[in-house]
Design an enzyme around this catalytic site. Structure first.
Site, short mmCIF file in Angstrom:
data_model
loop_
_atom_site.label_atom_id
_atom_site.label_comp_id
_atom_site.label_asym_id
_atom_site.label_seq_id
_atom_site.Cartn_x
_atom_site.Cartn_y
_atom_site.Cartn_z
N GLU A 1 -7.05 -14.14 -8.09
CA GLU A 1 -6.22 -13.91 -6.92
C GLU A 1 -6.04 -15.17 -6.09
O GLU A 1 -4.93 -15.49 -5.67
CB GLU A 1 -6.86 -12.79 -6.07
N ASP A 2 -7.12 -15.91 -5.86
CA ASP A 2 -7.07 -17.01 -4.88
C ASP A 2 -6.98 -18.41 -5.46
O ASP A 2 -6.69 -19.35 -4.74
CB ASP A 2 -8.34 -16.96 -3.99
#
Ligand code: MN
Length: 750
Positions: A80-81
């Site tokens: 996700e990051d």
């Protein structure tokens, strides 16, 4: 030492406690990979981002999750990051780890909006079903728990949003998985942000009496402990004040203050076996007073999430009620850690690596089969129901979650929205991409249907493609309508032959205008609708013909009644002298000889002695006038002149014909009768005076005298007089007629 490395070492130590032989090189590799991936990223509180995955892994270690789960916990925000991909994680660690991380990422990306409870329930089911591996949910719960613990650094808006989501989705999920401890903490943290004042209030109240609580709990604990020692049962007793959210809810729903709530305290007695549980229960009920209806045996009947315990609420000598939960160590761990506890047993037993991957809960089943435990079988059964392998959950474009049978297609989806959507469907998109109608939908898919008014409707093979009964029956419905022409023809043939058999014909129905009534009773708007329904079997022709029969019978009955009433009315209005046909009704014409010829009013009502009689205001009959009576509802007989417009056959309502009866004048106790006259005249001075003089000369009593001018120089005088009879009235009328300017003198009527 570097505080971050220190945090990692603590994790490692923690894991070593329950899996001493684990591959710690893999764990360390995951830590360094995540550390590098999140390098430079800070959390809102200013600490390096890596502290978050470390904390999540720490919570996972509390649940004693396996190495893959711990690694996935460390990596859970990488996709996700950071730039990490499924492929890379798969290569560096394992496909299982990559799948876990991806599963958590999917849940993180999911957008929820608060909806009504049924929608939330579908959403929770969807999350469960989406995370093919239950460990995804466990890691996600750890992630959410840590986020909630550090929520104070977020903006107030975000705090509220996340807390609501936690309360509506994650706490219930934890509950469903039987993870009490996490559930309680999630609930308390959510409440803290959703109603800070309410939370603080309870917290303060509890704190202010903390020592009293401690003292009370310690004394009860000791009492139980001592007694069990004497009984020779080894047990551990814990006491606690119930968690704030549960107290808050009780206060709210029961509208009570904190100390009015029943069970503020909960004690737990943990013993080694089930027999011990019942021994403890017996002793507790012996030591304290059990409260009626508060004993529950979740050992013989576990809760759907697998929870087992004996519950009872008792009151001690202090008068304070408290709950006692009695369970075995194993039940206790299941209660605290839920599915994660089962997980732990499984690990200990086989140590196989393939755990939990492919088939959703295969491993839970195997685990429990291996345990050969009947209660656990119950757990598997309920888990299967709960985990919905036979359902698939998809999103509508506006974010509602629709539950469909597993293997459902866009056709099922369209018909579940509305049959019109299905019937007019021209295309389908899944996650923005156009797909064939037989595409199987997956959990979390966003499905869109395009429709057109000119769509041809479903095709027959849709019935084979669709999975839901709903879609199939709606498609069948459509074909039923589609074959309407055919149905109408068949229906008509069937109806006509049934009608003939019953001795009727269509002509009889139409001549008597019965068709609208019959259709209305059968709830069809047209004859063709009825034929079509008979054609496809929606109604039998016999049932339709039965209606016809009922209507024909009703019609005949009505015709007969009407004929009788007509006869009665004629009889009433005909002068007495003429011979009358005898008609038998509820109100038979009486024989003239039997008449009472003397009455208070002078009116003789045939067949009714001494009935209440009054004279109609509209026509004010006087003796000598031909009269007719009307049986009012509750006010006796009202007597009209036969020439009164209200008694004219054209004005009389058919259903009231039977109420008109024959009356006549007889001897009377009454000497004067009221009569109304209307005098029209050319207006001139002294007209009223002349009329008054004429009335005075006739010696009639005047009750009302009302003269009014009309346009064009005319005048109208209304009079209410008292006269003995028609003869007297006629003489008054002729006197009035002679007055200069008077044009007409009439009996008032109507
Ligand atoms: Mn996270």
């Amino acid at each position: 030492m570097d505080p971050i490395l220190e945090q990692y070492r603590a994790l490692e130590d923690h894991v070593r406690q329950y899996t001493p032989n684990a591959d710690f090189d893999r764990l360390y590799a995951a830590f360094t990979y995540a550390d590098r991936a999140h390098d430079g990223q800070l959390r809102r509180n200013g600490t390096p981002y890596i502290t978050h995955p470390l904390a999540v892994a720490e919570i996972a270690a509390d649940l004693e999750l396996d190495m893959d789960s711990l690694i996935a916990a460390l990596l859970h925000d990488c996709i996700e990051d950071t730039g990490a991909t499924h492929e890379e994680i798969s290569k560096l660690f394992s496909p299982t780890v990559a799948n876990l991380v991806e599963g958590v990422t999917k849940l993180t990306r999911m957008q929820y909006t608060t909806k009504e409870e049924k929608q939330m329930e579908n959403l929770r089911k969807m999350l469960m079903a989406m995370s093919k591996d239950i460990r995804v949910i466990l890691i996600k719960l750890c992630d959410r728990l840590h986020n909630m613990r550090t929520m104070e650094y977020q903006t107030p808006k975000k705090q509220k949003e996340k807390s609501l989501e936690t309360l509506e989705i994650y706490a219930p999920l934890a509950h469903r998985l039987g993870m009490q401890k996490i559930k309680w903490e999630l609930e308390d943290l959510s409440l803290k942000f959703l109603d800070p004042a309410g939370y603080k209030d309870i917290e303060n109240q509890l704190n202010s009496r903390a020592s009293a609580h401690e003292e009370f709990m310690a004394s009860i604990q000791k009492k139980i402990q001592d007694r069990m020692e004497r009984e020779g049962v080894t047990c551990t007793v814990y006491g606690r004040v119930k968690h704030i959210y549960s107290l808050y809810r009780k206060m709210y729903t029961q509208q009570k203050s904190l100390y009015e709530i029943f069970d503020l305290y909960a004690f737990r007695v943990i013993v080694s076996d089930i027999a011990g549980c019942y021994t403890v229960l017996g002793c507790i009920h012996d030591m304290f007073n059990p409260m009626q209806g508060r004993f529950k045996d979740y050992i013989s009947t576990p809760k759907p999430n697998g929870y087992q315990s004996l519950h009872t609420t008792v009151i001690g000598r202090e008068g304070i009620p408290f709950e006692v939960q009695i369970r075995t160590q194993e039940m206790h761990e299941t209660a605290e850690y839920g599915i994660a506890a089962h997980w732990k047993y499984k690990q200990g037993m086989t140590g196989r690596e393939e755990i939990g991957s492919e088939k959703t809960f295969e491993w839970v089943r195997k685990l429990l089969e291996a345990q050969a435990d009947t209660d656990a079988e119950e757990f598997v059964r309920t888990m299967k129901v709960d985990l919905f392998s036979d359902e698939v959950f998809v999103f509508t474009p506006n974010g509602d979650v629709i539950s469909l049978p597993a293997g459902a297609t866009p056709i099922d989806f369209a018909y579940s929205i509305h049959s019109a959507v299905g019937n007019h469907m021209t295309g389908a998109k899944v996650n923005g991409r156009i797909v064939p109608f037989d595409t199987q939908l997956n959990n979390g898919d966003l499905v869109e249907i395009s429709t057109s008014k000119s769509a041809h409707g479903p095709s027959r093979d849709w019935m084979n493609i669709c999975k839901s009964n709903e879609a199939r029956s709606k498609i069948r419905q459509w074909f039923k309508k589609e074959r309407r022409e055919e149905n109408i023809v068949n229906g008509r043939v069937s109806f006509d032959s049934e009608l003939r058999r019953a001795g009727y014909s269509m002509a009889m129905i139409t001549e008597n205008d019965l068709l609208p009534v019959i259709l209305k009773k059968l709830k069809y708007s047209t004859l063709d609708d009825m034929y079509a329904a008979i054609g496809y079997g929606g109604i039998t022709s016999a049932k339709a013909v039965n209606r016809v029969r009922e209507e024909m019978l009703r019609l005949r009955r009505e015709q007969k009644e009407q004929a009788q009433q007509e006869a009665l009315f004629q009889q009433a209005i005909t002068p007495t002298e003429t011979a009358m046909p005898h008609v038998s009704t509820a109100l038979p014409a009486a024989q003239p000889e039997k008449h009472v010829t003397h009455s208070k009013t002078g009116i003789i009502v045939e067949g009714l002695d001494n009935c209440l009689v009054k004279f109609a205001k509209c026509c004010t009959p006087v003796p000598g006038d031909p009269v007719i009576g009307f049986i009012t509802r509750g006010y006796g007989v009202s007597v009209h002149r036969q020439d009164c417009p209200n008694a004219s056959p054209s004005k009389v309502k058919p259903e009231e014909r039977g109420r008109w009866i024959r009356v006549s004048w007889g001897e009377s106790e009454q000497s004067l009768y009221k009569a109304s006259l209307e005098v029209s005249a050319k207006a001139r001075p002294n007209l009223a005076l002349d009329i008054a003089a004429a009335l005075s000369a006739c010696k009639v009593r005047v009750e009302n005298f009302n003269a009014r001018g009309l346009p064009d120089g005319f005048a109208m005088v209304s009079l209410v007089l008292y006269v003995e009879d028609q003869t007297k009235l006629n003489s008054v009328m002729s006197k009035l007629n002679q007055i200069s300017g008077v044009m007409t003198v009439k009996r008032a009527a109507g």
